[in-house]
Motif scaffolding. Structure first.
Motif, PDB file in Angstrom:
ATOM      1  N   LEU A  45       0.827  -1.212   0.000  1.00 32.97           N
ATOM      2  CA  LEU A  45       0.000   0.000   0.000  1.00 32.97           C
ATOM      3  C   LEU A  45       0.857   1.257   0.000  1.00 32.97           C
ATOM      4  O   LEU A  45       0.553   2.233  -0.690  1.00 32.97           O
ATOM      5  CB  LEU A  45      -0.927  -0.019   1.225  1.00 32.97           C
ATOM      6  N   VAL A  46       1.959   1.219   0.804  1.00 33.97           N
ATOM      7  CA  VAL A  46       2.856   2.378   0.842  1.00 33.97           C
ATOM      8  C   VAL A  46       3.501   2.598  -0.520  1.00 33.97           C
ATOM      9  O   VAL A  46       3.620   3.729  -1.004  1.00 33.97           O
ATOM     10  CB  VAL A  46       3.928   2.176   1.929  1.00 33.97           C
ATOM     11  N   LEU A  47       3.928   1.511  -1.188  1.00 37.70           N
ATOM     12  CA  LEU A  47       4.539   1.628  -2.510  1.00 37.70           C
ATOM     13  C   LEU A  47       3.566   2.203  -3.532  1.00 37.70           C
ATOM     14  O   LEU A  47       3.928   3.063  -4.346  1.00 37.70           O
ATOM     15  CB  LEU A  47       5.033   0.254  -2.964  1.00 37.70           C
ATOM     16  N   ALA A  48       2.320   1.750  -3.504  1.00 41.64           N
ATOM     17  CA  ALA A  48       1.312   2.284  -4.433  1.00 41.64           C
ATOM     18  C   ALA A  48       1.078   3.770  -4.204  1.00 41.64           C
ATOM     19  O   ALA A  48       0.989   4.568  -5.148  1.00 41.64           O
ATOM     20  CB  ALA A  48       0.011   1.501  -4.282  1.00 41.64           C
ATOM     21  N   ALA A  49       0.996   4.156  -2.899  1.00 40.54           N
ATOM     22  CA  ALA A  49       0.800   5.567  -2.585  1.00 40.54           C
ATOM     23  C   ALA A  49       1.988   6.396  -3.042  1.00 40.54           C
ATOM     24  O   ALA A  49       1.836   7.521  -3.543  1.00 40.54           O
ATOM     25  CB  ALA A  49       0.570   5.739  -1.082  1.00 40.54           C
ATOM     26  N   LEU A  50       3.216   5.834  -2.910  1.00 38.58           N
ATOM     27  CA  LEU A  50       4.417   6.546  -3.330  1.00 38.58           C
ATOM     28  C   LEU A  50       4.433   6.761  -4.842  1.00 38.58           C
ATOM     29  O   LEU A  50       4.789   7.841  -5.328  1.00 38.58           O
ATOM     30  CB  LEU A  50       5.649   5.756  -2.888  1.00 38.58           C
ATOM     31  N   VAL A  51       4.046   5.736  -5.598  1.00 32.79           N
ATOM     32  CA  VAL A  51       4.011   5.865  -7.058  1.00 32.79           C
ATOM     33  C   VAL A  51       3.038   6.953  -7.491  1.00 32.79           C
ATOM     34  O   VAL A  51       3.331   7.792  -8.355  1.00 32.79           O
ATOM     35  CB  VAL A  51       3.642   4.513  -7.706  1.00 32.79           C
ATOM     36  N   VAL A  52       1.851   6.963  -6.874  1.00 26.16           N
ATOM     37  CA  VAL A  52       0.849   7.980  -7.211  1.00 26.16           C
ATOM     38  C   VAL A  52       1.353   9.371  -6.866  1.00 26.16           C
ATOM     39  O   VAL A  52       1.209  10.332  -7.633  1.00 26.16           O
ATOM     40  CB  VAL A  52      -0.472   7.669  -6.487  1.00 26.16           C
ATOM     41  N   THR A  53       1.995   9.508  -5.703  1.00 24.29           N
ATOM     42  CA  THR A  53       2.494  10.817  -5.279  1.00 24.29           C
ATOM     43  C   THR A  53       3.590  11.327  -6.197  1.00 24.29           C
ATOM     44  O   THR A  53       3.607  12.497  -6.597  1.00 24.29           O
ATOM     45  CB  THR A  53       3.019  10.729  -3.841  1.00 24.29           C
ATOM     46  N   VAL A  54       4.537  10.441  -6.552  1.00 23.01           N
ATOM     47  CA  VAL A  54       5.624  10.841  -7.446  1.00 23.01           C
ATOM     48  C   VAL A  54       5.082  11.244  -8.815  1.00 23.01           C
ATOM     49  O   VAL A  54       5.528  12.228  -9.415  1.00 23.01           O
ATOM     50  CB  VAL A  54       6.654   9.692  -7.570  1.00 23.01           C
ATOM     51  N   GLY A  55       4.105  10.481  -9.320  1.00 21.65           N
ATOM     52  CA  GLY A  55       3.518  10.826 -10.607  1.00 21.65           C
ATOM     53  C   GLY A  55       2.853  12.190 -10.598  1.00 21.65           C
ATOM     54  O   GLY A  55       3.003  12.986 -11.529  1.00 21.65           O
ATOM     55  N   ALA A  56       2.121  12.469  -9.506  1.00 21.07           N
ATOM     56  CA  ALA A  56       1.463  13.770  -9.396  1.00 21.07           C
ATOM     57  C   ALA A  56       2.482  14.896  -9.301  1.00 21.07           C
ATOM     58  O   ALA A  56       2.323  15.968  -9.905  1.00 21.07           O
ATOM     59  CB  ALA A  56       0.536  13.780  -8.178  1.00 21.07           C
ATOM     60  N   ALA A  57       3.580  14.660  -8.553  1.00 17.44           N
ATOM     61  CA  ALA A  57       4.621  15.682  -8.421  1.00 17.44           C
ATOM     62  C   ALA A  57       5.297  15.964  -9.746  1.00 17.44           C
ATOM     63  O   ALA A  57       5.558  17.114 -10.113  1.00 17.44           O
ATOM     64  CB  ALA A  57       5.647  15.235  -7.368  1.00 17.44           C
TER      65      ALA A  57
END
Length: 278
Positions: A45-57
């Motif tokens: 779950l943390v990895l998925a959230a990190l991918v989404v956050t990096v993409g948005a950034a």
């Protein structure tokens, strides 16, 4: 009916229903029980959230760059368009100068009267006089054909649009009916003029024209109008109007004014001079 009733009442297989009942009785909610499994789930779950956050950034960082590139492209297009307009103006000015020098050369070589006649017949001089005004336009509900390209359809004008071959027949019919000078939307026609199509546009000497197409023909107005309408090309235009909705209007005018052609350049033909006999 009993089979249908049984299917409706027991849509879930008995075996699946029994297994689900045992799970509920054992308190098994389908979540991982061991610490390792729970840590794995949390890590995922943390990895998925990190991918989404990096993409948005990254998208937020790239947005100003894309906007800047877009503005630079628009500025470049504007500059190139302005340059092209200036060059076109220079070309028109040079053409007018060439035409003026051609007319002057004709006057010096053949006498004023003969030079004026040659200039009129070649399109090198502006003319005025009685004649015919013919307006041709697309049908009110003109459609596309041939994959959206009205120039690629079979037959003739089956999309309700005026095509280059239609204007070719109109012009040739007017010449054959006695026209002495012709223009389309202010574009003077000469013996070297070409009527072609480029996509949806009709080109006259490589200049695009848009409907309605106003054809001015200098000549004996009443006779020219009658002869043209009775000719094969006039009947062709009438067929376009009756069958496909092409709009036409012809009128006899007392005084039409046609501009000179931009330039008349002869590259091959040479004047024949008569040698004197002794």
């Amino acid at each position: 009916m009993s089979l249908l009733t049984n299917v409706m009442d027991h849509s879930l297989d008995d075996g699946y229903a029994e297994a689900a009942s045992r799970k509920r009785a054992a308190g098994d909610a389908g979540l991982p029980k061991t610490l390792r499994a729970k840590l794995g789930l949390a890590g995922g779950l943390v990895l998925a959230a990190l991918v989404v956050t990096v993409g948005a950034a990254q998208a937020r960082v790239a947005a100003p760059v894309v906007a800047k590139e877009r503005e630079e492209l628009i500025d470049r297009i504007d500059r190139e368009t302005e340059t092209a307009d200036k060059l076109e103006g220079s070309v028109d000015k040079l053409r007018a100068e060439v035409s003026a020098r051609q007319r002057e050369a004709l006057r010096m070589s053949g006498g004023s009267g003969q030079a004026d006649l040659v200039a009129v017949l070649s399109g090198a001089a502006a003319v005025h006089g009685p004649g015919v005004k013919l307006v041709v336009s697309d049908a009110k509900e003109a459609g596309g054909g041939g994959g959206g390209n009205p120039r690629e359809t079979s037959g003739f004008s089956d999309t309700g649009r005026v095509r280059d071959r239609d204007m070719q027949r109109v012009v040739n019919g007017l010449w054959a009916s006695g026209a002495e000078a012709i223009s389309i939307n202010g574009q003077r026609l000469t013996a070297l003029s070409a009527i072609r199509a480029a996509g949806d546009a009709i080109l006259v000497d490589n200049k695009p024209l848009v409907p309605p197409y106003t054809v001015l023909a200098v000549g004996n107005g009443k006779e020219l109008s009658g002869t043209f309408q009775d000719s094969a090309d006039g009947l062709y235009l009438h067929a376009l109007q009756e069958t496909y909705g092409i709009r036409t209007a012809i009128s006899v005018e007392s005084d039409l004014r046609l501009p000179a052609a931009p330039s008349v350049i002869v590259r091959t033909a040479q004047p024949k001079t008569e040698k004197g006999t002794s």
